[in-house]
Design a protein around this motif. Structure first.
Motif, PDB file in Angstrom:
ATOM      1  N   ARG A 124      20.772 -17.884  59.779  1.00  0.00           N
ATOM      2  CA  ARG A 124      21.672 -18.180  58.664  1.00  0.00           C
ATOM      3  C   ARG A 124      22.907 -18.931  59.155  1.00  0.00           C
ATOM      4  O   ARG A 124      23.352 -18.753  60.295  1.00  0.00           O
ATOM      5  CB  ARG A 124      22.082 -16.905  57.924  1.00  0.00           C
ATOM      6  N   ILE A 125      23.411 -19.760  58.269  1.00  0.00           N
ATOM      7  CA  ILE A 125      24.599 -20.560  58.553  1.00  0.00           C
ATOM      8  C   ILE A 125      25.812 -19.845  57.984  1.00  0.00           C
ATOM      9  O   ILE A 125      25.797 -19.389  56.844  1.00  0.00           O
ATOM     10  CB  ILE A 125      24.471 -21.957  57.936  1.00  0.00           C
ATOM     11  N   VAL A 126      26.866 -19.762  58.776  1.00  0.00           N
ATOM     12  CA  VAL A 126      28.123 -19.174  58.312  1.00  0.00           C
ATOM     13  C   VAL A 126      29.182 -20.275  58.351  1.00  0.00           C
ATOM     14  O   VAL A 126      29.492 -20.815  59.407  1.00  0.00           O
ATOM     15  CB  VAL A 126      28.557 -17.988  59.201  1.00  0.00           C
ATOM     16  N   ALA A 127      29.700 -20.622  57.174  1.00  0.00           N
ATOM     17  CA  ALA A 127      30.773 -21.619  57.053  1.00  0.00           C
ATOM     18  C   ALA A 127      31.837 -21.005  56.143  1.00  0.00           C
ATOM     19  O   ALA A 127      31.739 -21.108  54.919  1.00  0.00           O
ATOM     20  CB  ALA A 127      30.232 -22.921  56.478  1.00  0.00           C
ATOM     21  N   LEU A 128      32.802 -20.359  56.734  1.00  0.00           N
ATOM     22  CA  LEU A 128      33.779 -19.598  55.965  1.00  0.00           C
ATOM     23  C   LEU A 128      34.817 -20.506  55.308  1.00  0.00           C
ATOM     24  O   LEU A 128      35.253 -21.496  55.898  1.00  0.00           O
ATOM     25  CB  LEU A 128      34.487 -18.587  56.863  1.00  0.00           C
ATOM     26  N   PRO A 129      35.234 -20.159  54.099  1.00  0.00           N
ATOM     27  CA  PRO A 129      36.314 -20.908  53.434  1.00  0.00           C
ATOM     28  C   PRO A 129      37.666 -20.502  54.005  1.00  0.00           C
ATOM     29  O   PRO A 129      37.740 -19.705  54.954  1.00  0.00           O
ATOM     30  CB  PRO A 129      36.176 -20.462  51.972  1.00  0.00           C
ATOM     31  N   GLN A 130      38.730 -21.023  53.424  1.00  0.00           N
ATOM     32  CA  GLN A 130      40.061 -20.633  53.863  1.00  0.00           C
ATOM     33  C   GLN A 130      40.244 -19.131  53.665  1.00  0.00           C
ATOM     34  O   GLN A 130      39.735 -18.551  52.707  1.00  0.00           O
ATOM     35  CB  GLN A 130      41.119 -21.396  53.063  1.00  0.00           C
ATOM     36  N   PRO A 131      40.957 -18.473  54.568  1.00  0.00           N
ATOM     37  CA  PRO A 131      41.145 -17.024  54.440  1.00  0.00           C
ATOM     38  C   PRO A 131      41.980 -16.672  53.221  1.00  0.00           C
ATOM     39  O   PRO A 131      42.865 -17.425  52.805  1.00  0.00           O
ATOM     40  CB  PRO A 131      41.867 -16.655  55.740  1.00  0.00           C
ATOM     41  N   THR A 132      41.666 -15.514  52.637  1.00  0.00           N
ATOM     42  CA  THR A 132      42.459 -15.008  51.524  1.00  0.00           C
ATOM     43  C   THR A 132      43.762 -14.409  52.057  1.00  0.00           C
ATOM     44  O   THR A 132      43.955 -14.271  53.270  1.00  0.00           O
ATOM     45  CB  THR A 132      41.677 -13.922  50.768  1.00  0.00           C
ATOM     46  N   GLU A 133      44.641 -14.041  51.147  1.00  0.00           N
ATOM     47  CA  GLU A 133      45.892 -13.409  51.565  1.00  0.00           C
ATOM     48  C   GLU A 133      45.607 -12.117  52.319  1.00  0.00           C
ATOM     49  O   GLU A 133      46.270 -11.813  53.312  1.00  0.00           O
ATOM     50  CB  GLU A 133      46.774 -13.129  50.341  1.00  0.00           C
ATOM     51  N   ARG A 134      44.630 -11.367  51.848  1.00  0.00           N
ATOM     52  CA  ARG A 134      44.282 -10.124  52.530  1.00  0.00           C
ATOM     53  C   ARG A 134      43.765 -10.400  53.934  1.00  0.00           C
ATOM     54  O   ARG A 134      44.123  -9.704  54.898  1.00  0.00           O
ATOM     55  CB  ARG A 134      43.228  -9.353  51.720  1.00  0.00           C
ATOM     56  N   GLU A 135      42.897 -11.404  54.051  1.00  0.00           N
ATOM     57  CA  GLU A 135      42.341 -11.735  55.368  1.00  0.00           C
ATOM     58  C   GLU A 135      43.416 -12.234  56.321  1.00  0.00           C
ATOM     59  O   GLU A 135      43.333 -11.997  57.533  1.00  0.00           O
ATOM     60  CB  GLU A 135      41.232 -12.769  55.213  1.00  0.00           C
ATOM     61  N   ARG A 136      44.419 -12.915  55.794  1.00  0.00           N
ATOM     62  CA  ARG A 136      45.502 -13.390  56.653  1.00  0.00           C
ATOM     63  C   ARG A 136      46.294 -12.238  57.269  1.00  0.00           C
ATOM     64  O   ARG A 136      46.925 -12.403  58.316  1.00  0.00           O
ATOM     65  CB  ARG A 136      46.447 -14.302  55.864  1.00  0.00           C
TER      66      ARG A 136
END
Length: 273
Positions: A72-84
């Motif tokens: 599987r390919i993982v291409a993450l979007p910009q992090p959310t505020e929580r992820e930051r």
């Protein structure tokens, strides 16, 4: 119709030669996939490099004939505020493979060493902390048995600009062109310095960087795939014996009349008129 153009210059690869060798390598990738599944191995392949360096098209060729339940390919979007607010590596950890899986990271935790560093999306302290923690993090992955491979796709400034311009002019590729891609042209040297600093800290013996010269996409794809295959000690797995059963005799089933169902219009036939 494919709009792909192979870069000119020494070593230009004829399409028939390229396609024949690509198919051979893709057969080997299927063997690698089955070995990973049978052995319960965990493989992570990191694809990094400048914008328009050919990462995405190479990933496409790697996975083209593979089982998406395994690879599987993982291409993450910009992090959310929580992820930051989390530990930087935390959102990547949840995407690491379980036994029998292959994960291809279309950009990875190295965003912090590249675009975040150059474009000011992280602080200097966060960047320095990343350079200290990243080798530790990757050594932990390798120590736990994960097969980690890291590829940097290197492209010249002239070829990068040419490819970005094609994206701008091609309606099927326009979605690939972002504001950050455009800014990468004016930040060429800054990205070069950031990449050099990243290599100094993260090109470790347990997880070295492998550089793929990618001005010529065809050659880059073949070189990267062949190298990946050479670094994994896979063996061909014997397929279980399968015999198709004989079709049983008909028992009187009648298909419903066609006018009771809604069919897709035959667009293809209009092309021949």
């Amino acid at each position: 119709m494919s709009h792909e153009k192979d870069s000119s210059g020494p070593g230009k690869l004829p399409r028939p030669v390229y396609e024949r060798e690509l198919y051979r390598l893709q057969i080997e990738l299927v063997k690698l996939q089955e070995w990973v599944r049978a052995e319960g191995a965990r493989l992570v392949v990191v694809f990094e490099g400048r914008d328009a360096a050919g990462k995405g098209s190479t990933i496409k060729r790697v996975t083209e004939l593979l089982n998406p339940r395994v690879a599987r390919i993982v291409a993450l979007p910009q992090p959310t505020e929580r992820e930051r607010s989390q530990w930087y590596f935390q959102r990547y950890v949840e995407h690491l493979p379980a036994a029998g899986e292959v994960v291809l990271l279309d950009r990875s935790w190295y965003n912090r060493a590249g675009v975040e560093r150059v474009m000011g999306f992280c602080t200097m302290e966060e960047h320095q902390r990343f350079l200290r923690q990243c080798p530790i993090f990757e050594r932990m992955l390798v120590e736990d048995g994960i097969l980690l491979r890291k590829y940097w796709f290197s492209v010249s400034d002239a070829v990068q600009e040419q490819r970005l311009r094609r994206r701008l002019e091609d309606p099927t590729r326009r979605w690939k062109l972002s504001a950050l891609d455009v800014e990468s042209i004016s930040h060429w040297e800054a990205y070069s310095r950031a990449k050099d600093e990243m290599f100094i800290h993260t090109d470790i013996s347990e997880a070295p960087w492998y550089v793929v010269e990618s001005d010529n996409k065809r050659r880059a794809r073949l070189n990267m795939i062949a190298h990946l295959l050479s670094t994994v000690p896979y063996e061909e797995v014997t397929w279980p014996a399968i015999e198709l059963p004989r079709r049983p005799p008909a028992t009187g089933y009648q298909r419903p009349p066609r006018d009771l169902q809604t069919y897709v219009p035959d667009h293809a036939s209009e092309l021949c008129e």
